[in-house]
Scaffold this motif. Structure first.
Motif, PDB file in Angstrom:
ATOM      1  N   CYS A 108      40.126 -25.422 -50.211  1.00 44.00           N
ATOM      2  CA  CYS A 108      40.518 -26.628 -50.940  1.00 44.00           C
ATOM      3  C   CYS A 108      41.925 -27.086 -50.551  1.00 44.00           C
ATOM      4  O   CYS A 108      42.202 -28.286 -50.490  1.00 44.00           O
ATOM      5  CB  CYS A 108      40.455 -26.377 -52.442  1.00 44.00           C
ATOM      6  N   ASP A 109      42.804 -26.146 -50.304  1.00 41.56           N
ATOM      7  CA  ASP A 109      44.190 -26.493 -49.990  1.00 41.56           C
ATOM      8  C   ASP A 109      44.318 -27.380 -48.761  1.00 41.56           C
ATOM      9  O   ASP A 109      45.313 -28.094 -48.607  1.00 41.56           O
ATOM     10  CB  ASP A 109      45.019 -25.221 -49.760  1.00 41.56           C
ATOM     11  N   ALA A 110      43.332 -27.351 -47.889  1.00 48.32           N
ATOM     12  CA  ALA A 110      43.401 -28.143 -46.657  1.00 48.32           C
ATOM     13  C   ALA A 110      43.330 -29.636 -46.937  1.00 48.32           C
ATOM     14  O   ALA A 110      43.830 -30.446 -46.146  1.00 48.32           O
ATOM     15  CB  ALA A 110      42.276 -27.738 -45.708  1.00 48.32           C
ATOM     16  N   VAL A 111      42.713 -30.021 -48.052  1.00 45.59           N
ATOM     17  CA  VAL A 111      42.528 -31.453 -48.329  1.00 45.59           C
ATOM     18  C   VAL A 111      43.165 -31.887 -49.639  1.00 45.59           C
ATOM     19  O   VAL A 111      43.110 -33.070 -49.989  1.00 45.59           O
ATOM     20  CB  VAL A 111      41.025 -31.826 -48.342  1.00 45.59           C
ATOM     21  N   GLU A 112      43.746 -30.961 -50.392  1.00 42.28           N
ATOM     22  CA  GLU A 112      44.380 -31.304 -51.654  1.00 42.28           C
ATOM     23  C   GLU A 112      45.892 -31.183 -51.498  1.00 42.28           C
ATOM     24  O   GLU A 112      46.406 -30.111 -51.183  1.00 42.28           O
ATOM     25  CB  GLU A 112      43.896 -30.380 -52.773  1.00 42.28           C
ATOM     26  N   HIS A 113      46.592 -32.281 -51.718  1.00 39.29           N
ATOM     27  CA  HIS A 113      48.043 -32.293 -51.562  1.00 39.29           C
ATOM     28  C   HIS A 113      48.671 -32.757 -52.867  1.00 39.29           C
ATOM     29  O   HIS A 113      48.299 -33.787 -53.419  1.00 39.29           O
ATOM     30  CB  HIS A 113      48.468 -33.238 -50.430  1.00 39.29           C
ATOM     31  N   ALA A 114      49.642 -32.001 -53.365  1.00 43.49           N
ATOM     32  CA  ALA A 114      50.322 -32.357 -54.612  1.00 43.49           C
ATOM     33  C   ALA A 114      51.660 -33.034 -54.368  1.00 43.49           C
ATOM     34  O   ALA A 114      52.355 -33.380 -55.294  1.00 43.49           O
ATOM     35  CB  ALA A 114      50.531 -31.103 -55.461  1.00 43.49           C
ATOM     36  N   ALA A 115      52.034 -33.218 -53.122  1.00 40.60           N
ATOM     37  CA  ALA A 115      53.283 -33.898 -52.777  1.00 40.60           C
ATOM     38  C   ALA A 115      52.989 -34.937 -51.706  1.00 40.60           C
ATOM     39  O   ALA A 115      51.939 -34.897 -51.066  1.00 40.60           O
ATOM     40  CB  ALA A 115      54.328 -32.901 -52.288  1.00 40.60           C
ATOM     41  N   THR A 116      53.913 -35.871 -51.506  1.00 38.45           N
ATOM     42  CA  THR A 116      53.643 -36.986 -50.594  1.00 38.45           C
ATOM     43  C   THR A 116      54.117 -36.742 -49.170  1.00 38.45           C
ATOM     44  O   THR A 116      54.034 -37.638 -48.340  1.00 38.45           O
ATOM     45  CB  THR A 116      54.310 -38.271 -51.107  1.00 38.45           C
ATOM     46  N   ARG A 117      54.625 -35.567 -48.866  1.00 40.05           N
ATOM     47  CA  ARG A 117      55.168 -35.336 -47.522  1.00 40.05           C
ATOM     48  C   ARG A 117      54.181 -35.705 -46.407  1.00 40.05           C
ATOM     49  O   ARG A 117      54.577 -36.351 -45.435  1.00 40.05           O
ATOM     50  CB  ARG A 117      55.608 -33.876 -47.369  1.00 40.05           C
ATOM     51  N   PRO A 118      52.873 -35.336 -46.511  1.00 41.50           N
ATOM     52  CA  PRO A 118      51.966 -35.730 -45.432  1.00 41.50           C
ATOM     53  C   PRO A 118      51.865 -37.248 -45.252  1.00 41.50           C
ATOM     54  O   PRO A 118      51.765 -37.746 -44.130  1.00 41.50           O
ATOM     55  CB  PRO A 118      50.619 -35.132 -45.864  1.00 41.50           C
ATOM     56  N   VAL A 119      51.886 -37.993 -46.375  1.00 43.58           N
ATOM     57  CA  VAL A 119      51.824 -39.449 -46.280  1.00 43.58           C
ATOM     58  C   VAL A 119      53.120 -39.993 -45.696  1.00 43.58           C
ATOM     59  O   VAL A 119      53.113 -40.905 -44.862  1.00 43.58           O
ATOM     60  CB  VAL A 119      51.551 -40.070 -47.670  1.00 43.58           C
ATOM     61  N   ASP A 120      54.255 -39.421 -46.107  1.00 43.30           N
ATOM     62  CA  ASP A 120      55.541 -39.869 -45.573  1.00 43.30           C
ATOM     63  C   ASP A 120      55.575 -39.713 -44.053  1.00 43.30           C
ATOM     64  O   ASP A 120      56.044 -40.602 -43.334  1.00 43.30           O
ATOM     65  CB  ASP A 120      56.690 -39.066 -46.195  1.00 43.30           C
ATOM     66  N   GLU A 121      55.084 -38.581 -43.579  1.00 41.52           N
ATOM     67  CA  GLU A 121      55.073 -38.337 -42.133  1.00 41.52           C
ATOM     68  C   GLU A 121      54.173 -39.333 -41.425  1.00 41.52           C
ATOM     69  O   GLU A 121      54.506 -39.851 -40.346  1.00 41.52           O
ATOM     70  CB  GLU A 121      54.631 -36.907 -41.857  1.00 41.52           C
ATOM     71  N   ARG A 122      53.016 -39.611 -42.016  1.00 40.08           N
ATOM     72  CA  ARG A 122      52.094 -40.565 -41.395  1.00 40.08           C
ATOM     73  C   ARG A 122      52.671 -41.974 -41.408  1.00 40.08           C
ATOM     74  O   ARG A 122      52.496 -42.736 -40.456  1.00 40.08           O
ATOM     75  CB  ARG A 122      50.744 -40.539 -42.113  1.00 40.08           C
ATOM     76  N   LEU A 123      53.344 -42.342 -42.506  1.00 38.19           N
ATOM     77  CA  LEU A 123      53.979 -43.663 -42.570  1.00 38.19           C
ATOM     78  C   LEU A 123      54.998 -43.821 -41.447  1.00 38.19           C
ATOM     79  O   LEU A 123      55.062 -44.839 -40.779  1.00 38.19           O
ATOM     80  CB  LEU A 123      54.661 -43.866 -43.914  1.00 38.19           C
ATOM     81  N   ALA A 124      55.814 -42.793 -41.263  1.00 37.82           N
ATOM     82  CA  ALA A 124      56.848 -42.853 -40.236  1.00 37.82           C
ATOM     83  C   ALA A 124      56.241 -42.913 -38.847  1.00 37.82           C
ATOM     84  O   ALA A 124      56.729 -43.621 -37.960  1.00 37.82           O
ATOM     85  CB  ALA A 124      57.774 -41.642 -40.354  1.00 37.82           C
ATOM     86  N   ALA A 125      55.144 -42.179 -38.639  1.00 32.61           N
ATOM     87  CA  ALA A 125      54.535 -42.129 -37.313  1.00 32.61           C
ATOM     88  C   ALA A 125      53.680 -43.360 -37.027  1.00 32.61           C
ATOM     89  O   ALA A 125      53.471 -43.719 -35.871  1.00 32.61           O
ATOM     90  CB  ALA A 125      53.676 -40.874 -37.184  1.00 32.61           C
TER      91      ALA A 125
END
Length: 302
Positions: A108-125
């Protein structure tokens, strides 16, 4: 590791019972794993998140059928070091009636994120100029709608999807099936209402509410007018000025109630989709497809 030649034949075994029990949210929460069903979703899980896949269960009748996609997926999983189990029809039926001959067990941890860091990285990229698009869902409860929005967000090139407040469980089997593999392509983050608006303010993300009526404070702007305003840089009548460039989050509401007035008032502007025919409205997943693609194509045309 070689694919075992042994065929699992007992649908009542503890192993198969535990896999079948992943349809229950309680079981998924307890052991931290969920089920991925069907060739397309399993293929994308193996291809994009192989380290999170524990086991593959494959119909023995499809393992040596060159016309089936299942065989190729099984061998790709084997090359990634994933355990592949051949099963008879009764076992596959017990695991899932919707798996079309193949299923995978994942963390489950692979697809459940409780913080926005993955989105922040994608926004920047996504765009060095700072443009980017995020789909956000407030209290979306229907798993089919949630999964479809994730799939649409992936196709529209969104940096991620944010589930705001009490949304459906992203590992719900129907959500996973409805994403058709897109769940493994982009981050899905869960935040509270304050957390979402705090994140948007911190990162300069313009929040557009998708709402038919708006509020006395936030009047809705039709989609064509908003796109025209984005092209010219004018505000087209929005209270705070519509952002012509830069990252944007489009916030979609609950299927039955839409967005609460207080939530709409916290957004930067409100967009509505014009209805040219006799339909009363569009459902939330269809609205997401229209709006996300409209903003994505406007950004791509610049």
């Amino acid at each position: 590791m070689p694919i075992s030649s042994a065929v699992l034949e007992n649908p009542k075994s503890d192993r198969i019972r535990h896999v079948a029990d992943l349809s229950s949210r309680h079981t998924r929460r307890k052991i931290g794993r969920f089920l991925v069903e069907g060739p397309q979703s399993v293929r994308e899980a193996v291809r994009f998140m192989p380290a999170a896949v524990h086991d593959l269960y494959v119909s023995a009748s499809l393992m040596h059928d060159p016309r089936s996609a299942v065989e190729a997926i099984a061998y790709e999983a084997d090359r990634e070091g994933i355990y592949v189990h051949s099963c008879n029809g009764a076992v596959m039926e017990r695991i899932s009636t919707d798996c079309q001959g193949i299923a995978a067990v994942m963390d489950c941890d692979a697809v459940e994120h409780a913080a926005t860091r993955p989105v922040d990285e994608r926004l920047a990229a996504a765009d060095q100029a700072g443009r980017g698009l995020v789909a956000a869902c407030w209290q979306v409860r229907d798993p089919g709608n949630a999964g479809t929005i994730i799939r649409v967000a992936d196709a529209a090139g969104c940096a991620g999807v944010i589930f705001v407040d009490e949304c459906v469980d992203v590992t719900n089997p129907k959500v996973v099936r409805s994403t058709a593999g897109s769940l493994f392509h982009l981050p899905v983050v869960r935040l509270g209402v304050d957390g979402f608006f705090g994140w948007a303010a911190e990162h300069g993300v313009h929040v557009t509410a998708a709402d038919v009526y708006g509020t006395p404070v936030k009047k809705p702007i039709s989609l064509p007018d908003m796109l025209a305003g984005s092209e010219t840089g004018s505000d087209m009548g929005s209270g705070d000025g519509a952002q012509a460039h830069g990252p944007r989050a489009v916030l979609f509401g609950n299927e039955a109630r839409g967005l609460e007035e207080g939530t709409v008032n916290r957004c930067d502007d409100v967009v509505t989709i014009p209805i040219y025919g006799k339909a009363e409205s569009l459902n939330v997943a269809t609205s997401a497809a229209v709006l996300l693609y409209a903003f994505a194509m406007r950004s791509a045309a610049r």
